[in-house]
Scaffold this motif. Sequence first.
Motif, PDB file in Angstrom:
ATOM      1  N   LEU A 198       0.817  -1.216   0.000  1.00 11.92           N
ATOM      2  CA  LEU A 198       0.000   0.000   0.000  1.00 11.92           C
ATOM      3  C   LEU A 198       0.851   1.265   0.000  1.00 11.92           C
ATOM      4  CD1 LEU A 198      -2.796  -1.110   2.493  1.00 11.92           C
ATOM      5  CD2 LEU A 198      -3.078  -0.657   0.047  1.00 11.92           C
ATOM      6  N   VAL A 199       2.042   1.221   0.609  1.00 12.58           N
ATOM      7  CA  VAL A 199       2.939   2.378   0.561  1.00 12.58           C
ATOM      8  C   VAL A 199       3.320   2.688  -0.888  1.00 12.58           C
ATOM      9  CG1 VAL A 199       5.257   3.212   1.135  1.00 12.58           C
ATOM     10  CG2 VAL A 199       3.858   2.092   2.886  1.00 12.58           C
ATOM     11  N   LEU A 200       3.669   1.654  -1.640  1.00 12.59           N
ATOM     12  CA  LEU A 200       4.021   1.862  -3.048  1.00 12.59           C
ATOM     13  C   LEU A 200       2.824   2.395  -3.830  1.00 12.59           C
ATOM     14  CD1 LEU A 200       6.127  -1.381  -3.696  1.00 12.59           C
ATOM     15  CD2 LEU A 200       6.951   0.930  -3.187  1.00 12.59           C
ATOM     16  N   ALA A 201       1.643   1.818  -3.587  1.00 16.12           N
ATOM     17  CA  ALA A 201       0.436   2.291  -4.269  1.00 16.12           C
ATOM     18  C   ALA A 201       0.131   3.740  -3.895  1.00 16.12           C
ATOM     19  CB  ALA A 201      -0.754   1.394  -3.919  1.00 16.12           C
ATOM     20  N   MET A 202       0.343   4.086  -2.629  1.00 17.95           N
ATOM     21  CA  MET A 202       0.091   5.448  -2.171  1.00 17.95           C
ATOM     22  C   MET A 202       1.012   6.455  -2.847  1.00 17.95           C
ATOM     23  SD  MET A 202      -1.809   7.212  -0.055  1.00 17.95           S
ATOM     24  CE  MET A 202      -1.788   8.763   0.863  1.00 17.95           C
ATOM     25  N   LEU A 203       2.283   6.096  -2.995  1.00 21.28           N
ATOM     26  CA  LEU A 203       3.221   6.989  -3.675  1.00 21.28           C
ATOM     27  C   LEU A 203       2.830   7.190  -5.132  1.00 21.28           C
ATOM     28  CD1 LEU A 203       6.644   5.804  -2.201  1.00 21.28           C
ATOM     29  CD2 LEU A 203       5.432   7.941  -1.728  1.00 21.28           C
ATOM     30  N   VAL A 204       2.375   6.128  -5.784  1.00 17.26           N
ATOM     31  CA  VAL A 204       1.914   6.256  -7.177  1.00 17.26           C
ATOM     32  C   VAL A 204       0.707   7.187  -7.258  1.00 17.26           C
ATOM     33  CG1 VAL A 204       0.879   5.011  -9.113  1.00 17.26           C
ATOM     34  CG2 VAL A 204       2.830   4.021  -7.891  1.00 17.26           C
ATOM     35  N   VAL A 205      -0.238   7.002  -6.342  1.00 17.87           N
ATOM     36  CA  VAL A 205      -1.437   7.844  -6.322  1.00 17.87           C
ATOM     37  C   VAL A 205      -1.063   9.309  -6.125  1.00 17.87           C
ATOM     38  CG1 VAL A 205      -3.471   8.431  -4.929  1.00 17.87           C
ATOM     39  CG2 VAL A 205      -3.057   6.066  -5.597  1.00 17.87           C
ATOM     40  N   MET A 206      -0.191   9.574  -5.153  1.00 17.88           N
ATOM     41  CA  MET A 206       0.199  10.961  -4.873  1.00 17.88           C
ATOM     42  C   MET A 206       0.945  11.573  -6.055  1.00 17.88           C
ATOM     43  SD  MET A 206       1.324  10.597  -0.845  1.00 17.88           S
ATOM     44  CE  MET A 206       1.389  12.353  -0.492  1.00 17.88           C
ATOM     45  N   ALA A 207       1.781  10.783  -6.713  1.00 17.87           N
ATOM     46  CA  ALA A 207       2.520  11.291  -7.869  1.00 17.87           C
ATOM     47  C   ALA A 207       1.576  11.622  -9.020  1.00 17.87           C
ATOM     48  CB  ALA A 207       3.564  10.266  -8.310  1.00 17.87           C
ATOM     49  N   VAL A 208       0.619  10.733  -9.290  1.00 19.64           N
ATOM     50  CA  VAL A 208      -0.327  10.965 -10.389  1.00 19.64           C
ATOM     51  C   VAL A 208      -1.168  12.206 -10.127  1.00 19.64           C
ATOM     52  CG1 VAL A 208      -2.359  10.043 -11.565  1.00 19.64           C
ATOM     53  CG2 VAL A 208      -0.401   8.549 -11.112  1.00 19.64           C
ATOM     54  N   ILE A 209      -1.711  12.337  -8.915  1.00 19.36           N
ATOM     55  CA  ILE A 209      -2.542  13.503  -8.600  1.00 19.36           C
ATOM     56  C   ILE A 209      -1.703  14.782  -8.628  1.00 19.36           C
ATOM     57  CG2 ILE A 209      -3.901  14.609  -6.773  1.00 19.36           C
ATOM     58  CD1 ILE A 209      -4.941  11.863  -6.012  1.00 19.36           C
ATOM     59  N   SER A 210      -0.454  14.707  -8.164  1.00 18.73           N
ATOM     60  CA  SER A 210       0.423  15.878  -8.159  1.00 18.73           C
ATOM     61  C   SER A 210       0.752  16.352  -9.572  1.00 18.73           C
ATOM     62  CB  SER A 210       1.723  15.557  -7.413  1.00 18.73           C
ATOM     63  OG  SER A 210       1.461  15.243  -6.063  1.00 18.73           O
ATOM     64  N   LEU A 211       0.756  15.442 -10.539  1.00 22.20           N
ATOM     65  CA  LEU A 211       0.984  15.830 -11.931  1.00 22.20           C
ATOM     66  C   LEU A 211      -0.306  16.203 -12.638  1.00 22.20           C
ATOM     67  CD1 LEU A 211       3.602  13.103 -12.974  1.00 22.20           C
ATOM     68  CD2 LEU A 211       4.032  15.531 -12.581  1.00 22.20           C
ATOM     69  N   TRP A 212      -1.379  15.480 -12.319  1.00 23.29           N
ATOM     70  CA  TRP A 212      -2.661  15.680 -12.998  1.00 23.29           C
ATOM     71  C   TRP A 212      -3.253  17.062 -12.697  1.00 23.29           C
ATOM     72  CZ3 TRP A 212      -6.344  10.904 -13.507  1.00 23.29           C
ATOM     73  CH2 TRP A 212      -7.344  11.182 -14.447  1.00 23.29           C
ATOM     74  N   THR A 213      -3.208  17.473 -11.426  1.00 29.10           N
ATOM     75  CA  THR A 213      -3.848  18.734 -11.062  1.00 29.10           C
ATOM     76  C   THR A 213      -3.219  19.954 -11.748  1.00 29.10           C
ATOM     77  OG1 THR A 213      -2.588  18.618  -8.985  1.00 29.10           O
ATOM     78  CG2 THR A 213      -4.889  18.005  -8.902  1.00 29.10           C
ATOM     79  N   PRO A 214      -1.898  20.114 -11.758  1.00 33.01           N
ATOM     80  CA  PRO A 214      -1.360  21.283 -12.463  1.00 33.01           C
ATOM     81  C   PRO A 214      -1.532  21.208 -13.977  1.00 33.01           C
ATOM     82  CG  PRO A 214       0.416  19.898 -11.639  1.00 33.01           C
ATOM     83  CD  PRO A 214      -0.842  19.375 -11.050  1.00 33.01           C
ATOM     84  N   LEU A 215      -1.521  20.000 -14.536  1.00 36.65           N
ATOM     85  CA  LEU A 215      -1.745  19.891 -15.978  1.00 36.65           C
ATOM     86  C   LEU A 215      -3.171  20.267 -16.354  1.00 36.65           C
ATOM     87  CD1 LEU A 215       0.175  16.572 -16.796  1.00 36.65           C
ATOM     88  CD2 LEU A 215       0.836  18.902 -17.437  1.00 36.65           C
TER      89      LEU A 215
END
Length: 336
Positions: A198-215
Amino acid sequence: MGIDLSVIWFVIIVFATLMYIVMDGFDLGIGILFPFVRDAEERDVMVNTVAPVWDGNETWLVLGGAGLFGAFPLAYAVIIDALTIPLTLMLIGLIFRGVAFEFRFKATPSHRPFWDRAFLGGSILATFCQGVVVGAVLNGFPVHNRAFAGGPFDWLTPFTLFCGLGLVVAYALLGATWLVMKSENPLQQTMRGVSRGLVLAMLVVMAVISLWTPLAHPAIAVRWFSLPNLWYLLPVPGLTLVVALGLWRSLANPANHAGPFMLTLGLIFLGFSGLGISIWPNLIPPDISLWQAAAPPQSQGFMLVGALLIVPIILVYTFWSYYVFRGKVQPGEGYH
C-alpha cells in the motif's frame, strides 16, 4: 489589525476535516482490508481494535459540516447542490458500515458473512465517495448568482474517480498500519506485508494527482511552479519522500509497532497540505475565496463562542477514550 473570523473558521473546518480523515480513515480502512484476512477470529480482532472509538470519530465529520454550513453558507449551498449524489452515496455507505459493525457481533454464524460483506462494501463506498468529493472540489464548480450553475453529474470525471480510488488506498494504509500497532502475530505480520504494498500504491497515487492537477488547472501550476513559490513549496514533496522512506523502513523492523502508523499520519498530512496549497484561498474553486463565501461576522462570532467551548471537550473525551483502550487487542477479547 482586527481578527479575521473567516480565517479562524477556515482553520477550524480544516482541523475537523483532518481529524476525521485520520480517525475515521483507519476505521474505514479496516473494512477495506477485510479481503486480505479470511480468518474469522482475526477479523474480529481487526474490528475490536476500533470498537470502543469508531462512532465517536464521526463527530469530526458533523463538526466540519456544521461549521461549513454556519460560517460559509455559500460554499455549503454550492457543494451540497453540486455533490448531492456522491454525498448521499457516502452517507449510505456510512450507514451500512455502522449497522454491519454492530450486527456482525450479534449475528448467527450463518449470517456473519452477510454482515462482513456489508461492512466491506459500506467502507469502500463511503471512502470512494469521499475521494470523489475531494476530486470534485479540486476541479471546481461553476457558480452564477451565488448558486451552482452546473449539472448533477459534473462531478463524474476520470480525475474524481481516480481521487476516489486514491483515498481507498490511503485509508487502507491507515487501517493496515493501525493494525500493525494494535495487533500481534500472525495478523500483525500480514498487515506489515499489506502495508508495504500500500505504501508503493500510495506513492503512485500521490505522484499521479500531483501531476494531474497542475496539468488540468493552469492556476494550480502557477501556484506550485512559479518563482519564488517553487522554492517555498519544494519541502512538501521532499518531506513526502523522506516520510515514505521512513515508513518503508519502519515496516521492515519487527520491533517497531507504533512507528508505521505515526509515519502514515505524516504522509496523509503532507498530502492533505498539498491539496490545500493548490486551492488556497478559494473555498469554491476556481474563483470564490473564503471571504466571499463567508457568513456575516456577527454569525461567525456567535458560532465561534460555541466552537471554542465544544472543540476542547471533543478533544478531551477523544484522548481519554483512546487512552483507556490503549494497547494490543488479543483474540477473544473486545468491547461490543
